[in-house]
Scaffold this motif. Structure first.
Motif, PDB file in Angstrom:
ATOM      1  N   MET A  76       0.848  -1.064   0.045  1.00 28.81           N
ATOM      2  CA  MET A  76      -0.145   0.008  -0.033  1.00 28.81           C
ATOM      3  C   MET A  76       0.838   1.315   0.072  1.00 28.81           C
ATOM      4  SD  MET A  76      -2.929   1.158  -0.210  1.00 28.81           S
ATOM      5  CE  MET A  76      -4.011  -0.228   0.351  1.00 28.81           C
ATOM      6  N   GLN A  77       1.949   1.031   0.864  1.00 28.49           N
ATOM      7  CA  GLN A  77       2.777   2.335   0.805  1.00 28.49           C
ATOM      8  C   GLN A  77       3.547   2.799  -0.457  1.00 28.49           C
ATOM      9  OE1 GLN A  77       6.171   1.926   3.459  1.00 28.49           O
ATOM     10  NE2 GLN A  77       6.890   4.152   3.236  1.00 28.49           N
ATOM     11  N   GLN A  78       3.958   1.480  -1.206  1.00 27.59           N
ATOM     12  CA  GLN A  78       4.441   1.585  -2.564  1.00 27.59           C
ATOM     13  C   GLN A  78       3.261   2.386  -3.521  1.00 27.59           C
ATOM     14  OE1 GLN A  78       5.974  -2.346  -3.343  1.00 27.59           O
ATOM     15  NE2 GLN A  78       7.685  -2.049  -2.451  1.00 27.59           N
ATOM     16  N   PHE A  79       2.178   2.045  -3.248  1.00 24.46           N
ATOM     17  CA  PHE A  79       1.315   2.543  -4.147  1.00 24.46           C
ATOM     18  C   PHE A  79       1.079   3.975  -4.019  1.00 24.46           C
ATOM     19  CE2 PHE A  79      -3.071   3.939  -4.513  1.00 24.46           C
ATOM     20  CZ  PHE A  79      -3.467   3.513  -5.700  1.00 24.46           C
ATOM     21  N   PHE A  80       0.770   4.409  -2.810  1.00 25.88           N
ATOM     22  CA  PHE A  80       0.777   6.003  -2.552  1.00 25.88           C
ATOM     23  C   PHE A  80       1.928   6.513  -2.987  1.00 25.88           C
ATOM     24  CE2 PHE A  80      -2.682   4.496   0.456  1.00 25.88           C
ATOM     25  CZ  PHE A  80      -3.477   5.298  -0.013  1.00 25.88           C
ATOM     26  N   ILE A  81       3.382   5.926  -2.862  1.00 27.83           N
ATOM     27  CA  ILE A  81       4.672   6.750  -3.364  1.00 27.83           C
ATOM     28  C   ILE A  81       4.458   6.931  -4.844  1.00 27.83           C
ATOM     29  CG2 ILE A  81       7.100   6.297  -3.717  1.00 27.83           C
ATOM     30  CD1 ILE A  81       7.119   5.026  -0.957  1.00 27.83           C
ATOM     31  N   LYS A  82       3.930   5.745  -5.609  1.00 23.02           N
ATOM     32  CA  LYS A  82       3.990   5.530  -7.079  1.00 23.02           C
ATOM     33  C   LYS A  82       2.933   6.846  -7.541  1.00 23.02           C
ATOM     34  CE  LYS A  82       3.212   3.223 -11.453  1.00 23.02           C
ATOM     35  NZ  LYS A  82       3.345   1.789 -12.016  1.00 23.02           N
ATOM     36  N   ASN A  83       1.611   6.745  -6.676  1.00 22.45           N
ATOM     37  CA  ASN A  83       0.526   7.816  -7.036  1.00 22.45           C
ATOM     38  C   ASN A  83       1.156   9.171  -6.920  1.00 22.45           C
ATOM     39  OD1 ASN A  83      -2.466   7.918  -7.441  1.00 22.45           O
ATOM     40  ND2 ASN A  83      -1.768   9.420  -5.739  1.00 22.45           N
ATOM     41  N   GLY A  84       1.750   9.391  -5.879  1.00 20.87           N
ATOM     42  CA  GLY A  84       2.426  10.692  -5.735  1.00 20.87           C
ATOM     43  C   GLY A  84       3.352  11.133  -6.609  1.00 20.87           C
ATOM     44  N   LEU A  85       4.133  10.367  -7.215  1.00 21.23           N
ATOM     45  CA  LEU A  85       5.244  10.692  -8.297  1.00 21.23           C
ATOM     46  C   LEU A  85       4.508  10.800  -9.618  1.00 21.23           C
ATOM     47  CD1 LEU A  85       7.909   8.034  -7.243  1.00 21.23           C
ATOM     48  CD2 LEU A  85       8.207  10.606  -7.036  1.00 21.23           C
ATOM     49  N   VAL A  86       3.558  10.150  -9.905  1.00 22.75           N
ATOM     50  CA  VAL A  86       2.767  10.295 -11.128  1.00 22.75           C
ATOM     51  C   VAL A  86       1.969  11.636 -11.065  1.00 22.75           C
ATOM     52  CG1 VAL A  86       0.959   9.520 -12.624  1.00 22.75           C
ATOM     53  CG2 VAL A  86       2.629   8.073 -11.752  1.00 22.75           C
ATOM     54  N   VAL A  87       1.467  12.146  -9.967  1.00 22.67           N
ATOM     55  CA  VAL A  87       0.812  13.371  -9.815  1.00 22.67           C
ATOM     56  C   VAL A  87       1.975  14.439 -10.226  1.00 22.67           C
ATOM     57  CG1 VAL A  87      -0.370  14.839  -8.235  1.00 22.67           C
ATOM     58  CG2 VAL A  87      -1.116  12.498  -8.565  1.00 22.67           C
ATOM     59  N   ILE A  88       3.143  14.372  -9.334  1.00 19.71           N
ATOM     60  CA  ILE A  88       3.905  15.372  -9.422  1.00 19.71           C
ATOM     61  C   ILE A  88       4.512  15.461 -10.913  1.00 19.71           C
ATOM     62  CG2 ILE A  88       6.444  15.757  -8.595  1.00 19.71           C
ATOM     63  CD1 ILE A  88       5.506  14.562  -5.967  1.00 19.71           C
ATOM     64  N   GLY A  89       4.880  14.214 -11.367  1.00 20.81           N
ATOM     65  CA  GLY A  89       5.467  14.273 -12.923  1.00 20.81           C
ATOM     66  C   GLY A  89       4.515  14.979 -14.035  1.00 20.81           C
ATOM     67  N   GLY A  90       3.283  14.521 -13.590  1.00 19.48           N
ATOM     68  CA  GLY A  90       2.291  15.315 -14.467  1.00 19.48           C
ATOM     69  C   GLY A  90       2.144  16.655 -14.397  1.00 19.48           C
ATOM     70  N   ALA A  91       2.354  17.367 -12.919  1.00 19.01           N
ATOM     71  CA  ALA A  91       2.102  18.610 -12.753  1.00 19.01           C
ATOM     72  C   ALA A  91       3.430  19.486 -13.025  1.00 19.01           C
ATOM     73  CB  ALA A  91       1.895  18.798 -11.239  1.00 19.01           C
ATOM     74  N   ILE A  92       4.350  18.685 -13.092  1.00 23.54           N
ATOM     75  CA  ILE A  92       5.693  19.550 -13.523  1.00 23.54           C
ATOM     76  C   ILE A  92       5.752  19.851 -15.029  1.00 23.54           C
ATOM     77  CG2 ILE A  92       8.057  19.376 -13.603  1.00 23.54           C
ATOM     78  CD1 ILE A  92       8.224  17.779 -10.994  1.00 23.54           C
ATOM     79  N   GLN A  93       5.306  18.711 -15.640  1.00 22.94           N
ATOM     80  CA  GLN A  93       5.256  18.726 -17.146  1.00 22.94           C
ATOM     81  C   GLN A  93       4.142  19.927 -17.606  1.00 22.94           C
ATOM     82  OE1 GLN A  93       4.015  15.398 -20.745  1.00 22.94           O
ATOM     83  NE2 GLN A  93       3.257  14.985 -18.745  1.00 22.94           N
TER      84      GLN A  93
END
Length: 204
Positions: free
Chosen positions: A1-18
């Motif tokens: 579950m922790q890995q899921f939230f980490i990946k979710n956060g990184l995807v959101v951050i990557g999309g926002a920076i883009q």
């Protein structure tokens, strides 16, 4: 579950920076951020649809092409990434305006942010949408870094966009792609231990 939230956060951050690079720096100068950005600019030019929704339509259409090959999980994560990117583009275009602009500075800053965002997404096994889906399929299938196929696919679409709108944008678009795809490969090469990270290695 922790890995899921980490990946979710990184995807959101990557999309926002883009989206930050595109909405605040590249699109105001009419510089396509990539193949999807070029098609979105064409949609905006022809139909008047704003860039955020145009980009989402193009990205989602391309994503449908990759579902059968790359799987539903890939599609769901990429859907999150492209949605975050489109929301970010719309947010920065609507609420932020740079008073003193310089096209070259906007190009460099926007391209670095764009490439950083895409690189973060691809390290998580997520495409940035658009022709990035096709570039992702090529890079995973041939075990190469994604920057080169992404560059050539985008360059082809830039030629079409420039032919319809203006040939002046082709130089800026290609320079932006060189900077951003270089950043993509740089981010993908970084040795940062993280869950779900992909290890990009060129064939010997």
């Amino acid at each position: 579950m922790q890995q899921f939230f980490i990946k979710n956060g990184l995807v959101v951050i990557g999309g926002a920076i883009q989206g930050l690079g595109m909405g605040l720096f590249l699109f105001p100068q009419s510089i396509p951020s990539g193949g999807a950005g070029g098609i979105a600019i064409l949609l905006n030019y022809i139909t008047g649809i704003s860039m955020g929704p145009s980009l989402w339509i193009v990205n989602f259409s391309m994503l449908l092409l990759g579902v059968q090959i790359l799987g539903k999980r890939f599609a769901l994560w990429t859907f999150l990434g492209i949605t975050m990117t489109s929301l970010s583009v719309d947010f920065f275009e609507t609420h932020f305006t740079l008073v003193h602009r310089h096209v070259f500075l906007d190009l460099v800053i926007g391209s670095i942010l764009l490439g950083t965002g895409i690189g973060i997404l691809m390290r998580q096994g997520v495409s940035n949408g658009g022709v990035g889906v096709i570039a992702f399929m090529i890079s995973t299938g041939r075990n190469i870094l994604p920057g080169k196929p992404l560059f050539f696919l985008n360059a082809f679409i830039f030629l079409i966009t420039a032919a319809i709108i203006s040939w002046k944008i082709i130089f800026l678009a290609l320079l932006s792609q060189w900077i951003s795809t270089t950043m993509v490969d740089l981010i993908c090469r970084l040795e940062i231990p993280q869950p779900y990270a992909l290890s990009w290695r060129k064939k010997p």
